[in-house]
Design a protein around this motif. Structure first.
Motif, PDB file in Angstrom:
ATOM      1  N   ILE B 273       0.834  -1.200   0.000  1.00  0.00           N
ATOM      2  CA  ILE B 273       0.000   0.000   0.000  1.00  0.00           C
ATOM      3  C   ILE B 273       0.869   1.251   0.000  1.00  0.00           C
ATOM      4  N   SER B 274       2.066   1.171   0.629  1.00  0.00           N
ATOM      5  CA  SER B 274       2.995   2.298   0.528  1.00  0.00           C
ATOM      6  C   SER B 274       3.475   2.445  -0.909  1.00  0.00           C
ATOM      7  N   GLY B 275       3.740   1.306  -1.565  1.00  0.00           N
ATOM      8  CA  GLY B 275       4.165   1.359  -2.960  1.00  0.00           C
ATOM      9  C   GLY B 275       3.098   1.985  -3.830  1.00  0.00           C
ATOM     10  N   LEU B 276       1.822   1.688  -3.526  1.00  0.00           N
ATOM     11  CA  LEU B 276       0.741   2.297  -4.292  1.00  0.00           C
ATOM     12  C   LEU B 276       0.702   3.800  -4.054  1.00  0.00           C
ATOM     13  N   GLY B 277       0.886   4.194  -2.776  1.00  0.00           N
ATOM     14  CA  GLY B 277       0.912   5.627  -2.461  1.00  0.00           C
ATOM     15  C   GLY B 277       2.042   6.329  -3.178  1.00  0.00           C
ATOM     16  N   ILE B 278       3.216   5.672  -3.234  1.00  0.00           N
ATOM     17  CA  ILE B 278       4.362   6.249  -3.944  1.00  0.00           C
ATOM     18  C   ILE B 278       4.015   6.412  -5.417  1.00  0.00           C
ATOM     19  N   THR B 279       3.391   5.365  -5.986  1.00  0.00           N
ATOM     20  CA  THR B 279       3.042   5.413  -7.407  1.00  0.00           C
ATOM     21  C   THR B 279       2.021   6.508  -7.698  1.00  0.00           C
ATOM     22  N   LEU B 280       1.056   6.664  -6.804  1.00  0.00           N
ATOM     23  CA  LEU B 280      -0.021   7.619  -7.074  1.00  0.00           C
ATOM     24  C   LEU B 280       0.415   9.049  -6.829  1.00  0.00           C
ATOM     25  N   PHE B 281       1.110   9.300  -5.708  1.00  0.00           N
ATOM     26  CA  PHE B 281       1.339  10.690  -5.306  1.00  0.00           C
ATOM     27  C   PHE B 281       2.807  11.090  -5.334  1.00  0.00           C
ATOM     28  N   LEU B 282       3.702  10.174  -5.027  1.00  0.00           N
ATOM     29  CA  LEU B 282       5.104  10.553  -4.858  1.00  0.00           C
ATOM     30  C   LEU B 282       5.936  10.239  -6.098  1.00  0.00           C
ATOM     31  N   GLY B 283       5.314  10.209  -7.249  1.00  0.00           N
ATOM     32  CA  GLY B 283       6.087  10.097  -8.478  1.00  0.00           C
ATOM     33  C   GLY B 283       6.647   8.728  -8.794  1.00  0.00           C
ATOM     34  N   GLY B 284       6.203   7.689  -8.107  1.00  0.00           N
ATOM     35  CA  GLY B 284       6.677   6.347  -8.448  1.00  0.00           C
ATOM     36  C   GLY B 284       8.187   6.254  -8.448  1.00  0.00           C
ATOM     37  N   TRP B 285       8.741   5.795  -9.576  1.00  0.00           N
ATOM     38  CA  TRP B 285      10.187   5.656  -9.656  1.00  0.00           C
ATOM     39  C   TRP B 285      10.870   6.896 -10.206  1.00  0.00           C
ATOM     40  N   LEU B 286      10.151   8.030 -10.248  1.00  0.00           N
ATOM     41  CA  LEU B 286      10.747   9.258 -10.784  1.00  0.00           C
ATOM     42  C   LEU B 286      11.516   9.998  -9.697  1.00  0.00           C
ATOM     43  N   PRO B 287      12.595  10.700 -10.074  1.00  0.00           N
ATOM     44  CA  PRO B 287      13.292  11.521  -9.086  1.00  0.00           C
ATOM     45  C   PRO B 287      12.503  12.791  -8.811  1.00  0.00           C
ATOM     46  N   PRO B 288      12.752  13.480  -7.692  1.00  0.00           N
ATOM     47  CA  PRO B 288      12.017  14.721  -7.424  1.00  0.00           C
ATOM     48  C   PRO B 288      12.481  15.863  -8.317  1.00  0.00           C
ATOM     49  N   PHE B 289      13.785  15.904  -8.638  1.00  0.00           N
ATOM     50  CA  PHE B 289      14.317  16.999  -9.451  1.00  0.00           C
ATOM     51  C   PHE B 289      14.922  16.419 -10.714  1.00  0.00           C
ATOM     52  N   SER B 290      14.800  17.180 -11.800  1.00  0.00           N
ATOM     53  CA  SER B 290      15.227  16.628 -13.084  1.00  0.00           C
ATOM     54  C   SER B 290      16.741  16.434 -13.138  1.00  0.00           C
ATOM     55  N   PHE B 291      17.528  17.215 -12.338  1.00  0.00           N
ATOM     56  CA  PHE B 291      18.975  17.028 -12.391  1.00  0.00           C
ATOM     57  C   PHE B 291      19.421  15.789 -11.616  1.00  0.00           C
ATOM     58  N   LEU B 292      18.487  15.116 -10.946  1.00  0.00           N
ATOM     59  CA  LEU B 292      18.832  13.867 -10.271  1.00  0.00           C
ATOM     60  C   LEU B 292      18.441  12.661 -11.113  1.00  0.00           C
ATOM     61  N   GLY B 293      18.183  12.905 -12.381  1.00  0.00           N
ATOM     62  CA  GLY B 293      17.698  11.837 -13.250  1.00  0.00           C
ATOM     63  C   GLY B 293      18.711  10.726 -13.487  1.00  0.00           C
ATOM     64  N   TRP B 294      19.989  10.956 -13.137  1.00  0.00           N
ATOM     65  CA  TRP B 294      20.999   9.927 -13.401  1.00  0.00           C
ATOM     66  C   TRP B 294      20.938   8.795 -12.383  1.00  0.00           C
ATOM     67  N   VAL B 295      20.253   8.993 -11.271  1.00  0.00           N
ATOM     68  CA  VAL B 295      20.137   7.908 -10.283  1.00  0.00           C
ATOM     69  C   VAL B 295      19.145   6.886 -10.816  1.00  0.00           C
ATOM     70  N   PRO B 296      19.482   5.584 -10.789  1.00  0.00           N
ATOM     71  CA  PRO B 296      18.573   4.574 -11.355  1.00  0.00           C
ATOM     72  C   PRO B 296      17.182   4.626 -10.746  1.00  0.00           C
ATOM     73  N   SER B 297      16.179   4.329 -11.591  1.00  0.00           N
ATOM     74  CA  SER B 297      14.788   4.502 -11.172  1.00  0.00           C
ATOM     75  C   SER B 297      14.425   3.609  -9.999  1.00  0.00           C
ATOM     76  N   TRP B 298      14.952   2.359  -9.990  1.00  0.00           N
ATOM     77  CA  TRP B 298      14.554   1.451  -8.911  1.00  0.00           C
ATOM     78  C   TRP B 298      15.105   1.908  -7.580  1.00  0.00           C
ATOM     79  N   ILE B 299      16.260   2.639  -7.591  1.00  0.00           N
ATOM     80  CA  ILE B 299      16.781   3.174  -6.335  1.00  0.00           C
ATOM     81  C   ILE B 299      15.802   4.204  -5.775  1.00  0.00           C
ATOM     82  N   TRP B 300      15.222   5.020  -6.659  1.00  0.00           N
ATOM     83  CA  TRP B 300      14.252   6.017  -6.189  1.00  0.00           C
ATOM     84  C   TRP B 300      13.074   5.350  -5.532  1.00  0.00           C
ATOM     85  N   PHE B 301      12.538   4.311  -6.193  1.00  0.00           N
ATOM     86  CA  PHE B 301      11.354   3.669  -5.621  1.00  0.00           C
ATOM     87  C   PHE B 301      11.660   3.117  -4.240  1.00  0.00           C
ATOM     88  N   PHE B 302      12.781   2.372  -4.124  1.00  0.00           N
ATOM     89  CA  PHE B 302      13.034   1.730  -2.840  1.00  0.00           C
ATOM     90  C   PHE B 302      13.487   2.746  -1.786  1.00  0.00           C
TER      91      PHE B 302
END
Lengths: 179, 392
Positions: B273-302
């Motif tokens: 359910i936390s994963g669902l909340g992350i997906t719905l509101f906290l951008g899923g596997w996306l970084p918060p700032f575009s200049f942090l886009g080099w960090v792998p997506s799965w690291i953001w999710f976890f």
């Protein structure tokens, strides 16, 4: 009639049969849940993803849970005295009438897009189209159902309201709280 | 960096390439399911240790510190202990239902992970039409499992726990779904993958368009996570277990590995359910700032999942348990009306798309804040602060 359909039909029919014959009310409720899951699987097998998930969400997640919850709140959860309802004849009559109505509706109704018998086909109607139809074409029946459910809800709340407490200042009621 | 981001996807495709074509769909499913079954239970094991350490720190005690370095292998000791313990079934229990209940509690959260995108292209089963619906559907099955456990134990504490659990799960499901629906309204999709991709839009050159950064998203996330804590039976909403009053509630009569399964199911549900909340509101596997886009997506999710877990542990160490009537009142008299207001704000946001951003924000925030203040005032009026008299 494929093997999967036979298995699912067995689950649905077996669950339904057990639900009406089980002496233990909680077991009956759980068998009903199994029967409803089987129905949802039939929907999924016909490619109606949305309908199948909604079936489980509404009927297993809400209806079956409410049924067992109601059983919990009643006193005799485990030792029902009567095996069938008080009037089996009228029950059988109603069931037959309902069956006849459904059979008539299904045999005379026209289905514009009959799904292929074999593999799971893509849903003919997307969720978006379904919503469109529901809130444009069929908005009046939808509202009518909503009104009916609201009326039922209010009725249930009225029944569940606690009886008015005796006035503590009323001297005629000796058994009232002393405070 | 692109290769590190997709390392698991390329690894899976490399393995699939070695197999004959007829096996590939099956092998693909087996690999995805195997990954889910390996990662999330391991996360559960680590979370239990971290939780006990953190709670210990909050309560001025060391927490587990004997097994392994700093006690971090405690989960292995606990697992072996629960495997070797005797499985006790009460004589009065209903044996079949008693046996099935832990399974019904554990399987749904595992199924829910199937539709959860944990990284770019990293989702076991993308249902483009019904992803969110699938998630909510499997969530409802847990209620039946909890009821089965409580009823079949033939113990009044278990029955009380089951009744509490059913009332709580049914009540909190409504604000949970209503706050999730706002995201569906604004994104126009039920696929969790699409919902994440809709948040990838960059605002102001650096900030990503997470749903959290909108008035309805902020309120929706707060409502969603409040309801999620209740759905996951976590403190302060852990009345169904309430070890100090009804002795662990619906799983009082379970021992050994079945008890561990309830524990596992609860934590897996919390992750899901936390994963669902992350997906719905906290951008899923996306970084918060575009200049942090080099960090792998799965690291953001976890990383987001870990941060949320810490918040939940912190809540558990901080807040006292609610009373049953407070619990119900909170769900029906505060969360439900507020989520309906939030639904309205989401509609406003949709129809004011041409307005300047600040005006939209102010309007949405005002429509949310006024009822909230009124509710808070009404609550304060109806529930005066209690005074306690102590013998001095």
């Amino acid at each position: 009639m494929t093997l999967t359909f036979a298995l699912l039909a067995g689950l649905v029919l077996g669950g339904a049969f057990a639900a009406v014959t089980c002496r233990n009310r909680v077991h009956a409720g759980l068998f009903l849940a199994a029967c409803l899951v089987g129905l949802a699987l039939v929907f999924l097998r016909l490619g109606a993803e949305f309908l199948g998930f909604i079936q489980i969400l509404v009927y297993v997640g809400a209806v079956a849970v409410l049924i067992v919850f109601a059983i919990l709140l009643t006193r005799d959860a485990e030792s029902p005295r009567d095996r069938l309802a008080n009037a089996p004849a009228s029950g059988i009559l109603i069931a037959l009438a309902l069956f006849a109505l459904l059979a008539w509706a299904i045999s005379t109704g026209k289905f514009p897009a009959a799904p292929a018998e074999t593999a799971a086909v893509a849903p003919a109607l997307s969720v978006k189209a379904l919503g469109d139809r529901l809130f444009r074409e069929y908005v009046l029946p939808l509202q009518a159902v909503g009104l009916l459910l609201t009326a039922a809800l209010i009725g249930a709340a009225v029944i569940a309201l606690p009886a008015p407490k005796p006035d503590p200042l009323d001297d005629s009621d000796a058994s009232g709280p002393a405070s | 960096m692109e290769s590190l981001d997709q390392i698991f996807v390329t690894a899976k495709h490399a393995v699939l390439g070695l197999l004959p074509a007829a096996w590939q769909p099956w092998a693909s499913a087996v690999i995805s399911v195997g990954a889910i079954l390996a990662v999330f239970p391991l996360l559960f094991a680590l979370t239990t240790v971290v939780e006990r350490k953190a709670l210990g720190r909050m309560q001025n005690r060391p927490g587990p510190n004997r097994v392994g370095p700093f006690g971090f292998l405690q989960f292995a000791a606990d697992g072996i202990k629960s495997l070797t313990k005797e499985d006790i079934v009460p004589r009065a229990a209903d044996p079949i239902v008693h046996f099935l209940a832990p399974l019904v509690v554990v399987i749904p959260p595992v199924l829910a992970f199937a539709v959860l995108p944990v990284g770019r292209h990293m989702v076991a089963l993308d249902l483009p039409e019904t992803g969110l619906l699938f998630f909510l559907m499997v969530g409802t099955a847990v209620e039946l499992g909890v009821f089965m456990a409580g009823w079949s134990s033939h113990n009044k504490y278990s029955l009380l726990g089951a009744m509490r659990a059913l009332a709580q799960l049914l009540s909190y499901e409504i604000p949970l779904i209503l706050s999730a629906i706002t995201v569906v309204m604004l994104s126009g999709s039920l696929s969790l993958v699409t919902l994440v991709e809709r948040q990838a839009e960059v605002h102001g050159g650096f900030l990503l368009g997470w749903n959290l950064f909108t008035p309805w998203g902020l309120a929706g996330a707060l409502l969603f996570f409040t309801a999620a804590v209740a759905e996951a039976n976590r403190s302060p909403f852990d009345l169904p277990e309430a070890e100090s009053e009804i002795v662990a509630g619906y799983f009082t009569e379970y021992s050994g590995f079945k008890f561990a399964l309830f524990f596992l199911g609860e934590y897996l549900g919390l992750f899901a359910i936390s994963g669902l909340g992350i997906t719905l509101f906290l951008g899923g596997w996306l970084p918060p700032f575009s200049f942090l886009g080099w960090v792998p997506s799965w690291i953001w999710f976890f990383a987001k999942l870990g941060a949320l877990m810490m918040v939940f542990i912190w809540l558990r160490g901080t807040l006292p348990r609610l009373r049953m009537d407070q619990l119900m009142q909170f769900a029906w008299q505060f969360l439900l009306p507020m989520s309906l207001v939030n639904l309205f704000v989401a509609g406003l946001w949709h129809f004011t798309a041409s307005w300047p951003l600040l005006a939209r924000w102010l309007l949405g925030a005002a429509v949310l804040a006024v009822p909230w203040m009124l509710y808070a005032r009404g609550f304060a009026a109806r529930h005066p602060r209690r005074t306690y008299r102590y013998v001095t």
